[in-house]
Design a protein around this motif. Structure first.
Motif, PDB file in Angstrom:
ATOM      1  N   ILE A 119       7.643   7.304  -1.320  1.00  0.00           N
ATOM      2  CA  ILE A 119       6.772   6.064  -0.775  1.00  0.00           C
ATOM      3  C   ILE A 119       5.373   6.346  -0.297  1.00  0.00           C
ATOM      4  CG2 ILE A 119       6.605   4.148   0.770  1.00  0.00           C
ATOM      5  CD1 ILE A 119       9.822   4.237   0.817  1.00  0.00           C
ATOM      6  N   LEU A 120       5.118   7.513   0.355  1.00  0.00           N
ATOM      7  CA  LEU A 120       3.775   7.816   0.849  1.00  0.00           C
ATOM      8  C   LEU A 120       2.910   8.255  -0.354  1.00  0.00           C
ATOM      9  CD1 LEU A 120       4.307  10.083   3.868  1.00  0.00           C
ATOM     10  CD2 LEU A 120       3.620   7.605   3.759  1.00  0.00           C
ATOM     11  N   PHE A 121       3.620   8.828  -1.400  1.00  0.00           N
ATOM     12  CA  PHE A 121       2.765   9.180  -2.511  1.00  0.00           C
ATOM     13  C   PHE A 121       2.306   7.931  -3.442  1.00  0.00           C
ATOM     14  CE2 PHE A 121       2.436  10.115  -7.088  1.00  0.00           C
ATOM     15  CZ  PHE A 121       1.558  11.120  -7.156  1.00  0.00           C
ATOM     16  N   LEU A 122       3.190   6.878  -3.294  1.00  0.00           N
ATOM     17  CA  LEU A 122       2.726   5.537  -4.098  1.00  0.00           C
ATOM     18  C   LEU A 122       1.699   5.175  -3.288  1.00  0.00           C
ATOM     19  CD1 LEU A 122       6.743   4.489  -5.118  1.00  0.00           C
ATOM     20  CD2 LEU A 122       4.800   5.465  -6.558  1.00  0.00           C
ATOM     21  N   LEU A 123       1.796   5.016  -2.054  1.00  0.00           N
ATOM     22  CA  LEU A 123       0.688   4.214  -1.187  1.00  0.00           C
ATOM     23  C   LEU A 123      -0.465   4.962  -1.357  1.00  0.00           C
ATOM     24  CD1 LEU A 123       2.902   3.509   1.769  1.00  0.00           C
ATOM     25  CD2 LEU A 123       2.076   1.722   0.283  1.00  0.00           C
ATOM     26  N   PHE A 124      -0.488   6.277  -1.496  1.00  0.00           N
ATOM     27  CA  PHE A 124      -1.928   7.072  -1.934  1.00  0.00           C
ATOM     28  C   PHE A 124      -2.407   6.466  -3.230  1.00  0.00           C
ATOM     29  CE2 PHE A 124      -3.839  10.796  -3.859  1.00  0.00           C
ATOM     30  CZ  PHE A 124      -4.891  11.106  -2.939  1.00  0.00           C
ATOM     31  N   VAL A 125      -1.445   6.464  -4.384  1.00  0.00           N
ATOM     32  CA  VAL A 125      -1.887   6.001  -5.717  1.00  0.00           C
ATOM     33  C   VAL A 125      -2.560   4.775  -5.434  1.00  0.00           C
ATOM     34  CG1 VAL A 125      -1.017   5.404  -7.942  1.00  0.00           C
ATOM     35  CG2 VAL A 125      -0.152   7.470  -6.808  1.00  0.00           C
ATOM     36  N   ILE A 126      -1.885   3.844  -4.734  1.00  0.00           N
ATOM     37  CA  ILE A 126      -2.380   2.485  -4.733  1.00  0.00           C
ATOM     38  C   ILE A 126      -3.686   2.279  -3.992  1.00  0.00           C
ATOM     39  CG2 ILE A 126      -2.137   0.059  -3.381  1.00  0.00           C
ATOM     40  CD1 ILE A 126       1.091   0.730  -3.815  1.00  0.00           C
ATOM     41  N   LEU A 127      -3.911   3.229  -3.006  1.00  0.00           N
ATOM     42  CA  LEU A 127      -5.364   3.412  -2.195  1.00  0.00           C
ATOM     43  C   LEU A 127      -6.564   3.808  -3.203  1.00  0.00           C
ATOM     44  CD1 LEU A 127      -4.429   4.279   1.296  1.00  0.00           C
ATOM     45  CD2 LEU A 127      -5.614   2.189   0.516  1.00  0.00           C
ATOM     46  N   LEU A 128      -5.776   4.650  -4.268  1.00  0.00           N
ATOM     47  CA  LEU A 128      -7.066   5.333  -4.868  1.00  0.00           C
ATOM     48  C   LEU A 128      -8.062   4.465  -5.757  1.00  0.00           C
ATOM     49  CD1 LEU A 128      -5.287   8.357  -6.799  1.00  0.00           C
ATOM     50  CD2 LEU A 128      -7.332   8.409  -5.186  1.00  0.00           C
ATOM     51  N   PRO A 129      -7.795   3.393  -6.282  1.00  0.00           N
ATOM     52  CA  PRO A 129      -8.899   2.642  -6.991  1.00  0.00           C
ATOM     53  C   PRO A 129      -9.890   2.078  -5.938  1.00  0.00           C
ATOM     54  CG  PRO A 129      -6.581   1.830  -7.769  1.00  0.00           C
ATOM     55  CD  PRO A 129      -6.404   2.688  -6.492  1.00  0.00           C
ATOM     56  N   SER A 130      -9.366   2.023  -4.695  1.00  0.00           N
ATOM     57  CA  SER A 130     -10.581   1.356  -3.751  1.00  0.00           C
ATOM     58  C   SER A 130     -11.833   2.374  -3.700  1.00  0.00           C
ATOM     59  CB  SER A 130      -9.649   1.499  -2.237  1.00  0.00           C
ATOM     60  OG  SER A 130      -9.459   2.660  -1.869  1.00  0.00           O
ATOM     61  N   VAL A 131     -11.855   3.537  -3.999  1.00  0.00           N
ATOM     62  CA  VAL A 131     -12.943   4.402  -4.141  1.00  0.00           C
ATOM     63  C   VAL A 131     -13.988   3.594  -4.891  1.00  0.00           C
ATOM     64  CG1 VAL A 131     -13.533   6.702  -4.757  1.00  0.00           C
ATOM     65  CG2 VAL A 131     -11.646   6.569  -3.630  1.00  0.00           C
ATOM     66  N   ILE A 132     -13.888   3.010  -5.731  1.00  0.00           N
ATOM     67  CA  ILE A 132     -14.851   2.180  -6.510  1.00  0.00           C
ATOM     68  C   ILE A 132     -15.658   1.425  -5.845  1.00  0.00           C
ATOM     69  CG2 ILE A 132     -13.743  -0.185  -6.787  1.00  0.00           C
ATOM     70  CD1 ILE A 132     -14.835  -0.135  -9.471  1.00  0.00           C
ATOM     71  N   TYR A 133     -15.140   0.788  -4.443  1.00  0.00           N
ATOM     72  CA  TYR A 133     -16.189   0.022  -3.397  1.00  0.00           C
ATOM     73  C   TYR A 133     -17.031   1.140  -2.678  1.00  0.00           C
ATOM     74  CZ  TYR A 133     -12.361  -3.477  -4.173  1.00  0.00           C
ATOM     75  OH  TYR A 133     -11.619  -4.474  -4.666  1.00  0.00           O
ATOM     76  N   VAL A 134     -16.590   2.349  -2.444  1.00  0.00           N
ATOM     77  CA  VAL A 134     -17.366   3.392  -1.827  1.00  0.00           C
ATOM     78  C   VAL A 134     -18.609   3.659  -2.871  1.00  0.00           C
ATOM     79  CG1 VAL A 134     -17.602   5.669  -0.928  1.00  0.00           C
ATOM     80  CG2 VAL A 134     -15.556   4.459  -0.615  1.00  0.00           C
TER      81      VAL A 134
END
Length: 257
Positions: A119-134
């Motif tokens: 589950i932690l790995f999946l949450l990390f994957v879900i967060l990855l696209p947010s780098v676009i905001y940075v």
């Protein structure tokens, strides 16, 4: 001979944990719920951060700051994480796979740990696209690259600790019922209450003049989001994660009997 046997048992347990880890990931990416959760996360954040004229809109802030994203995401995950965890154990119960899993040479704790890490790995994957905001703020700022990188890193750490805690709560909720809907409702309620409601309840019933440092998740999340990695806040989240994983283990042991 004894040492070789212990090594063999350790290897078997590790392989079983890895199998559970892979199973969580495989289900996520081969079922509609996985892409639904990722799409909802991207869509909700995108709308509130760039389209809707709200306090979360990063273009209305007047300066390059991702704090609205982290505040918004913390609320989005209150409901997305329960949707992700609701089937982790409840579905195993319903299908009878959990009973079969108990016959394998793997402890209940390792079953919980394997699922939790998945589950932690999946949450990390879900967060990855947010780098676009940075990247957006890095490029679109009045001065290119004028970002508080240390603050952003601290906020990401805070958000990941928060969702990891939500995941531990959700995994426990999934272990107490074979009905996914019940698991979701219980998990979402607990995540909301522990994130926001607990401190509001204490503030409501506490006598005037009573001061406290915050018992819920939100004050500790906000503290780390400011870029200050205080040991007290780190220990708080890790303790909650260990506690819920422990009672998840107790719940499965009770079911095993």
């Amino acid at each position: 001979m004894v040492w070789a046997s212990l090594q063999a048992i350790t290897l078997i347990v590790s392989l079983k944990m890895y199998a559970l880890f892979k199973k969580e990931i495989r289900y996520f990416f081969t079922s509609p719920i996985g892409f639904t959760i990722i799409s909802l996360f991207i869509l909700l954040n995108g709308l509130f951060l760039t389209v809707f004229k709200t306090d979360y809109n990063i273009f209305n802030a007047g300066f390059a700051d991702l704090l609205p994203f982290f505040k918004l995401s913390s609320w989005v995950f209150v409901f997305l994480v329960p949707a992700l965890t609701m089937r982790s154990i409840s579905e195993e119960k319903r299908s009878g796979m959990l009973t079969l899993l108990f016959t394998k040479p793997i402890s209940v704790w390792h079953i919980v740990l394997g699922k939790y890490l998945g589950i932690l790995f999946l949450l990390f994957v879900i967060l990855l696209p947010s780098v676009i905001y940075v990247y957006m703020l890095w490029i679109l700022g009045n001065t290119t690259g004028n970002l508080d990188i240390a603050g952003i890193v601290g906020s990401y750490i805070a958000l990941f600790l928060l969702v990891a805690t939500f995941a531990a709560v959700g995994l426990w909720a999934s272990s107490v019922s074979s009905n996914q809907i019940i698991s979701f409702v219980l998990s979402a309620f607990l995540c909301f209450f522990l994130f926001f409601g607990l401190d509001q309840l204490i503030a409501f019933i506490a006598p005037d003049g009573y001061s406290y440092n915050g018992f819920g998740f939100q004050p500790h999340f906000d503290a780390i989001s400011r870029g200050v990695l205080d040991t007290k806040n780190l220990v708080y989240f890790i303790s909650i994660i260990l506690f819920f994983n422990y009672i998840t283990t107790l719940s499965l042991k009770s079911y095993k009997r």
